[in-house]
Design an enzyme around this catalytic site. Sequence first.
Site, PDB file in Angstrom:
ATOM      1  N   SER A 109      -0.517 -33.515   7.571  1.00 51.44           N
ATOM      2  CA  SER A 109      -1.638 -32.694   8.044  1.00 51.44           C
ATOM      3  C   SER A 109      -1.940 -31.587   7.062  1.00 51.44           C
ATOM      4  O   SER A 109      -1.059 -31.106   6.359  1.00 51.44           O
ATOM      5  CB  SER A 109      -1.324 -32.085   9.408  1.00 51.44           C
ATOM      6  OG  SER A 109      -2.373 -31.200   9.770  1.00 51.44           O
ATOM      7  N   LYS A 114       2.598 -36.664  14.718  1.00 51.05           N
ATOM      8  CA  LYS A 114       1.304 -36.341  14.088  1.00 51.05           C
ATOM      9  C   LYS A 114       0.160 -36.555  15.079  1.00 51.05           C
ATOM     10  O   LYS A 114      -0.784 -35.763  15.149  1.00 51.05           O
ATOM     11  CB  LYS A 114       1.091 -37.188  12.829  1.00 51.05           C
ATOM     12  CG  LYS A 114      -0.290 -37.035  12.194  1.00 51.05           C
ATOM     13  CD  LYS A 114      -0.517 -35.617  11.718  1.00 51.05           C
ATOM     14  CE  LYS A 114      -1.782 -35.250  11.011  1.00 51.05           C
ATOM     15  NZ  LYS A 114      -2.943 -36.016  10.957  1.00 51.05           N
ATOM     16  N   GLU A 155      -4.557 -30.007  18.414  1.00 52.17           N
ATOM     17  CA  GLU A 155      -5.698 -29.528  17.604  1.00 52.17           C
ATOM     18  C   GLU A 155      -7.017 -29.674  18.383  1.00 52.17           C
ATOM     19  O   GLU A 155      -7.810 -28.729  18.455  1.00 52.17           O
ATOM     20  CB  GLU A 155      -5.709 -30.372  16.326  1.00 52.17           C
ATOM     21  CG  GLU A 155      -6.835 -30.145  15.361  1.00 52.17           C
ATOM     22  CD  GLU A 155      -6.755 -31.177  14.210  1.00 52.17           C
ATOM     23  OE1 GLU A 155      -5.685 -31.323  13.596  1.00 52.17           O
ATOM     24  OE2 GLU A 155      -7.784 -31.845  13.961  1.00 52.17           O
ATOM     25  N   HIS A 165       0.181 -33.684  17.376  1.00 51.91           N
ATOM     26  CA  HIS A 165      -0.346 -32.541  16.614  1.00 51.91           C
ATOM     27  C   HIS A 165      -1.879 -32.535  16.708  1.00 51.91           C
ATOM     28  O   HIS A 165      -2.503 -31.519  16.994  1.00 51.91           O
ATOM     29  CB  HIS A 165       0.111 -32.652  15.152  1.00 51.91           C
ATOM     30  CG  HIS A 165      -0.657 -31.803  14.188  1.00 51.91           C
ATOM     31  ND1 HIS A 165      -1.952 -32.107  13.792  1.00 51.91           N
ATOM     32  CD2 HIS A 165      -0.350 -30.647  13.546  1.00 51.91           C
ATOM     33  CE1 HIS A 165      -2.400 -31.177  12.961  1.00 51.91           C
ATOM     34  NE2 HIS A 165      -1.430 -30.284  12.795  1.00 51.91           N
ATOM     35  N   ASN A 166      -2.476 -33.710  16.496  1.00 53.77           N
ATOM     36  CA  ASN A 166      -3.937 -33.792  16.540  1.00 53.77           C
ATOM     37  C   ASN A 166      -4.466 -33.583  17.954  1.00 53.77           C
ATOM     38  O   ASN A 166      -5.541 -33.011  18.137  1.00 53.77           O
ATOM     39  CB  ASN A 166      -4.403 -35.138  15.990  1.00 53.77           C
ATOM     40  CG  ASN A 166      -4.265 -35.224  14.487  1.00 53.77           C
ATOM     41  OD1 ASN A 166      -3.445 -34.516  13.904  1.00 53.77           O
ATOM     42  ND2 ASN A 166      -5.031 -36.070  13.857  1.00 53.77           N
TER      43      ASN A 166
HETATM   44  N1  LIG Z   1      -9.172 -36.592   5.013  1.00 57.11           N
HETATM   45  C1  LIG Z   1      -8.337 -35.786   5.670  1.00 57.11           C
HETATM   46  O1  LIG Z   1      -8.539 -34.570   5.788  1.00 57.11           O
HETATM   47  C2  LIG Z   1      -7.065 -36.348   6.259  1.00 57.11           C
HETATM   48  C3  LIG Z   1      -6.109 -35.465   6.781  1.00 57.11           C
HETATM   49  C4  LIG Z   1      -4.914 -35.988   7.264  1.00 57.11           C
HETATM   50  C5  LIG Z   1      -4.684 -37.353   7.244  1.00 57.11           C
HETATM   51  N2  LIG Z   1      -5.639 -38.194   6.740  1.00 57.11           N
HETATM   52  C6  LIG Z   1      -5.330 -39.628   6.705  1.00 57.11           C
HETATM   53  O2  LIG Z   1      -4.927 -39.964   5.371  1.00 57.11           O
HETATM   54  C7  LIG Z   1      -5.375 -41.295   5.053  1.00 57.11           C
HETATM   55  C8  LIG Z   1      -6.259 -41.227   3.812  1.00 57.11           C
HETATM   56  O3  LIG Z   1      -7.372 -40.422   4.125  1.00 57.11           O
HETATM   57  P1  LIG Z   1      -8.583 -40.155   3.116  1.00 57.11           P
HETATM   58  O4  LIG Z   1      -9.545 -39.279   3.830  1.00 57.11           O
HETATM   59  O5  LIG Z   1      -8.039 -39.713   1.805  1.00 57.11           O
HETATM   60  O6  LIG Z   1      -9.173 -41.621   2.880  1.00 57.11           O
HETATM   61  P2  LIG Z   1      -9.962 -42.601   3.876  1.00 57.11           P
HETATM   62  O7  LIG Z   1     -11.407 -42.313   3.737  1.00 57.11           O
HETATM   63  O8  LIG Z   1      -9.356 -42.597   5.205  1.00 57.11           O
HETATM   64  O9  LIG Z   1      -9.658 -44.024   3.160  1.00 57.11           O
HETATM   65  C9  LIG Z   1     -10.139 -44.322   1.871  1.00 57.11           C
HETATM   66  C10 LIG Z   1      -9.085 -45.062   1.086  1.00 57.11           C
HETATM   67  O10 LIG Z   1      -8.719 -46.284   1.748  1.00 57.11           O
HETATM   68  C11 LIG Z   1      -9.028 -47.390   0.891  1.00 57.11           C
HETATM   69  N3  LIG Z   1      -9.511 -48.527   1.675  1.00 57.11           N
HETATM   70  C12 LIG Z   1     -10.427 -48.492   2.673  1.00 57.11           C
HETATM   71  N4  LIG Z   1     -10.626 -49.735   3.162  1.00 57.11           N
HETATM   72  C13 LIG Z   1      -9.828 -50.556   2.449  1.00 57.11           C
HETATM   73  C14 LIG Z   1      -9.573 -51.946   2.484  1.00 57.11           C
HETATM   74  N5  LIG Z   1     -10.181 -52.746   3.370  1.00 57.11           N
HETATM   75  N6  LIG Z   1      -8.687 -52.463   1.591  1.00 57.11           N
HETATM   76  C15 LIG Z   1      -8.053 -51.649   0.735  1.00 57.11           C
HETATM   77  N7  LIG Z   1      -8.238 -50.328   0.635  1.00 57.11           N
HETATM   78  C16 LIG Z   1      -9.121 -49.779   1.490  1.00 57.11           C
HETATM   79  C17 LIG Z   1     -10.124 -46.867  -0.028  1.00 57.11           C
HETATM   80  O11 LIG Z   1     -10.204 -47.664  -1.190  1.00 57.11           O
HETATM   81  P3  LIG Z   1     -11.629 -47.843  -1.932  1.00 57.11           P
HETATM   82  O12 LIG Z   1     -11.822 -46.626  -2.768  1.00 57.11           O
HETATM   83  O13 LIG Z   1     -11.439 -49.079  -2.736  1.00 57.11           O
HETATM   84  O14 LIG Z   1     -12.675 -47.990  -0.858  1.00 57.11           O
HETATM   85  C18 LIG Z   1      -9.604 -45.462  -0.287  1.00 57.11           C
HETATM   86  O15 LIG Z   1      -8.540 -45.449  -1.192  1.00 57.11           O
HETATM   87  C19 LIG Z   1      -6.097 -41.799   6.307  1.00 57.11           C
HETATM   88  O16 LIG Z   1      -5.213 -42.501   7.112  1.00 57.11           O
HETATM   89  C20 LIG Z   1      -6.514 -40.539   7.007  1.00 57.11           C
HETATM   90  O17 LIG Z   1      -6.682 -40.714   8.403  1.00 57.11           O
HETATM   91  C21 LIG Z   1      -6.815 -37.725   6.235  1.00 57.11           C
END
Ligand SMILES: NC(=O)c1ccc[n+]([C@@H]2O[C@H](COP(=O)([O-])OP(=O)(O)OC[C@H]3O[C@@H](n4cnc5c(N)ncnc54)[C@H](OP(=O)(O)O)[C@@H]3O)[C@@H](O)[C@H]2O)c1
Length: 467
Positions: A129, A183, A190, A186-187
């Site tokens: 987080s 987690k 939130e 936690h959400n």
């Molecule tokens: N963003 C936040 O603030 C936040 C905070 C805490 C936790 N998280 C969690 O952390 C994780 C990453 O979050 P994020 O926001 O950085 O990214 P995201 O938007 O959730 O995911 C994008 C990533 O996933 C890959 N991806 C999506 N579909 C795919 C598929 N079918 N096959 C292979 N790869 C695929 C994308 O690759 P391509 O570039 O090739 O599309 C990219 O690397 C998620 O689980 C999210 O819930 C996010």
Amino acid sequence: MSDSDIGVIGMAVMGQNIALNIESNGNRVSVYNRTGSTTESFYEERGTDKQIVPTYDLESFVDSLERPRKVLLMVKAGKPVDIFIDKLIPLLDEGDVIVDGGNSDFHDTERRIETAEDEGLLYLGTGISGGEYGALHGPSIMPGGHEEAYEIVGPLLEDAAAQVDGEPCCAYLGPHSAGHYVKMVHNGIEYAVMQSIAEAYWLMAQGLEMDPPEMSDQFAEWNERVGAYLYEITADILRQKDDRGDGFLINKILDTAKQKGTGKWSVQSALDYGVPVPTMSAAVEGRFLSAVKDERGRIGGQYKVRRPQQSLSQEFLDDLEEALYISTVSSYAQGIKLLNVASEERGYDLDLSTVARIWKDGCIIRSTLLDPIRTAYDETPYPDNLIAAPNFQSEYNDAIPALRRVVQAARAAALPVPGHSASLDYFESLTSPDLPANMIQAQRDCFGAHTYERRDAEGTFHTEWGE
Ligand SMILES: NC(=O)c1ccc[n+]([C@@H]2O[C@H](COP(=O)([O-])OP(=O)(O)OC[C@H]3O[C@@H](n4cnc5c(N)ncnc54)[C@H](OP(=O)(O)O)[C@@H]3O)[C@@H](O)[C@H]2O)c1
């Protein structure tokens, strides 16, 4: 070139920043992304002067890692995680570690741990987080799964985590899906705190006609007591001017809130375990109600709801501080109670004091409130509920009358406050030795012969009701 200490798959916002964070602690980090151009631009823009190793096929990625290999998945939760696990299995060797750092559903994590075990791999389902900023500068990290995996990758995660008083906001939480469950909750907390804050803002805006900077000052003042990130950003949001026109941005933002699912999952799991989480639930439902804006407009038009303006008094502001404070505490109380029950049901053996400690910094629900919460759960047996913890009793005693007045005033002004109302009813119910469920027992026995228990005798009874 020496092998990399860890590899990160997924170069979206979270993956990029966590990779840079881990690298900044003296580690070599291999990176891979499904779409290679994203890896390339990340490397060109942020990685050339660092120990970042860009790779463009999974074989090279895996080959570049020191053994036992550590792979951190930071991809979209759901199918993409399974896709990568399936692709990694033939490339990895026994004892290698997969860490899923995304917001995975804990049920999926349970299944993936079993798959990893069958393949001789170690697995950690890890909640992270703190968003983009936390990922780069120190998030709160919530790992669960194979303890041997934590022995291998834990030091690296602990270095990457936020640090408070010399301790990392990261600790091995327990087996199975403990990390992703924590987690998820936690959400859920939130969601609940955000709902209560939004209601307090709305009462000030609609009931007292305060302008955004005045409300910002209130939140900043109230935050001196709770040191909460969510209060802090609320104060900042209320000062933000609209760069596309006149006035404050908050007034231009549509009143419909989206959700990605973790709040709903928390409520669903709470329902499965029969644990009441009314403020969390009100927050999830509040987002559903917000989403049907057109419907609200149509129905509101039919009923011609007229909200009395400025019907709330200035003294109301003091009450509102107390009400929001105790509704915030109540949000933590419900989440921690859910963790306590789930820990027993699912065999997580959670140390709730440690959970409160690792939420102290780096995460969205960070707050100085977590210090007394940690104290409340320092020793076992744990209190029945945070409401029952000795160090919270005077807080509840002082704040509940104000919460009652705020809910009453909001009702009189026809302003919905589902979060505050739920927090109040949670307290009123938990402190009521008697509830009207005797009537429910009687009704069930009357229409369905479900039997009932009596106050004055052991056993179960059935009555032939009426005629
Ligand atoms: N963003 C936040 O603030 C936040 C905070 C805490 C936790 N998280 C969690 O952390 C994780 C990453 O979050 P994020 O926001 O950085 O990214 P995201 O938007 O959730 O995911 C994008 C990533 O996933 C890959 N991806 C999506 N579909 C795919 C598929 N079918 N096959 C292979 N790869 C695929 C994308 O690759 P391509 O570039 O090739 O599309 C990219 O690397 C998620 O689980 C999210 O819930 C996010």
